[in-house]
Scaffold this active site. Structure first.
Site, PDB file in Angstrom:
ATOM      1  N   CYS A 318      69.820 -52.573  45.326  1.00  0.00           N
ATOM      2  CA  CYS A 318      69.818 -53.474  44.176  1.00  0.00           C
ATOM      3  C   CYS A 318      69.985 -54.926  44.613  1.00  0.00           C
ATOM      4  CB  CYS A 318      70.914 -53.087  43.176  1.00  0.00           C
ATOM      5  SG  CYS A 318      72.591 -53.114  43.860  1.00  0.00           S
ATOM      6  N   GLU A 352      65.031 -54.475  42.388  1.00  0.00           N
ATOM      7  CA  GLU A 352      65.440 -53.212  42.995  1.00  0.00           C
ATOM      8  C   GLU A 352      64.318 -52.803  43.952  1.00  0.00           C
ATOM      9  OE1 GLU A 352      68.034 -50.777  41.907  1.00  0.00           O
ATOM     10  OE2 GLU A 352      68.994 -52.221  40.579  1.00  0.00           O
TER      11      GLU A 352
END
Length: 360
Positions: A318, A352
């Site tokens: 992330c 992401e």
């Protein structure tokens, strides 16, 4: 506000792709596979503060760093359609009920692609039987579960979790997603992430080590691709949810232990024993792949060194900056053979990504 111009979304997604390409270029990464998001109604979670104006309480959000200038809302286009449908009905309910509105300061929605919903109401006062009765009536009227939170207390009307169903490689998996615990906010993109990870792993006859498993989001589908899995997670609520999800999906080749990645590293290195590993025969595992989905800080150096032992490292990130830093540590022994960009948060700079590294 959402820019509904498809060209604007395409341009922003291309910019993210370029940023990821530049970050991974020093490691000879192949072109990233890109998974776009719906441009609106993609968030399954939403959190609002309440702001009193004109004698009424309104949904409010704030710009980062400014908690004094509210942005009053009636709808939130990035939130799922179910959240937008519930927002006016909930507002009407608290306006009509002193028990529901008195010292209510925050509202949270948790929904699923499969249509389940839970609303959390947060208060600056103790909750009592009168509130419970009003909440039960509200839950029935809205067809949702409700959790009431005040200092040191939580009252649950219905369930304290929602049920999600995600389809990966033609198979449906059910998930209990607890109130207050982390879940992927963009369900459509989450399905793409799970599908990509399963495809990248492939069908294997060896074992998988998973770090940071959470509620078993990736564990369930990945377990169908290997002989057995050893999964770790430090959060008690996430461990309980993961165990329930494994049972609900009749997946019996996963051993789950409540250890942090750092603690598991110590155990595998023989630095110290852990009672939580009692009954786990580490020597019986033939690990071929390690799967990691770490927090934004990435893997600490020792955990990163641990992953170096494995033939394959499957990494969901992330934070592309910490991903690049971890890959720099591993680059002398592993190379990137696949990578992907998952647009979990359209209209933001957030990215992401996923990479599969194999030993050189």
């Amino acid at each position: 506000m959402i820019n509904r111009d498809p060209a604007a979304y395409t341009a922003q997604l291309h910019e993210k792709q370029q940023r990821l390409t530049e970050l991974l270029a020093p490691f000879g990464a192949p072109a990233a596979q890109v998974f776009a998001s719906p441009r609106e109604h993609y968030r399954l979670r939403a959190e609002f503060r309440l702001w009193r104006e004109g004698g009424q309480q309104h949904y409010a959000m704030f710009e980062a760093g400014d908690n004094r200038t509210p942005i009053l809302l009636e709808q939130l286009p990035i939130a799922g359609e179910q959240i937008n449908a519930l927002m006016p009905r909930l507002k009407s309910a608290w306006q009509a009920s002193r028990e529901l509105s008195r010292k209510l300061f925050q509202v949270e929605f948790l929904t699923t692609l499969s249509g389940d919903a839970l609303i959390t109401l947060c208060y600056h006062r103790p909750l009592d039987a009168a509130w419970q009765q009003a909440a039960e009536q509200l839950a029935q009227a809205l067809g949702v579960s409700i959790v009431g939170r005040s200092r040191g207390k939580r009252l649950v009307v219905g369930r304290d979790h929602v049920q999600e169903t995600l389809t990966v490689a033609g198979r449906s998996f059910t998930y209990r997603q607890p109130e207050g615990a982390f879940t992927q906010p963009n369900g459509e993109v989450c399905q793409h992430m799970l599908g990509w990870a399963c495809d990248a792993l492939g069908a294997r006859d060896d074992d998988l080590l998973e770090l940071y498993c959470g509620n078993g989001n990736f564990t369930l589908p990945l377990a169908t691709r290997v002989r057995k899995v050893l999964a770790t997670e430090i959060s008690k609520s996430a461990v309980h949810a993961a165990l329930a999800n494994l049972a609900d999906n009749a997946i019996d080749n996963v051993a789950l232990v409540r250890l942090s990645a750092e603690e598991l590293t110590q155990a595998l290195n023989g630095v110290r024993p852990f009672r939580r590993l009692a009954g786990i025969d580490l020597a019986s595992y033939d690990f071929g792949t390690v799967f990691v989905d770490p927090p934004r800080a990435g893997m600490d150096p020792d955990t990163c060194e641990l992953t170096r032992r494995f033939q394959r490292i499957l990494y969901i990130s992330c934070n592309p900056q910490t991903l690049a830093a971890n890959i720099a540590q591993l680059n002398d022994t592993h190379r990137i053979v696949r990578c992907a960009l998952f647009d979990q948060f359209p209209w933001t700079d957030h990215m992401e990504s996923g990479v599969l590294l194999e030993r050189r």
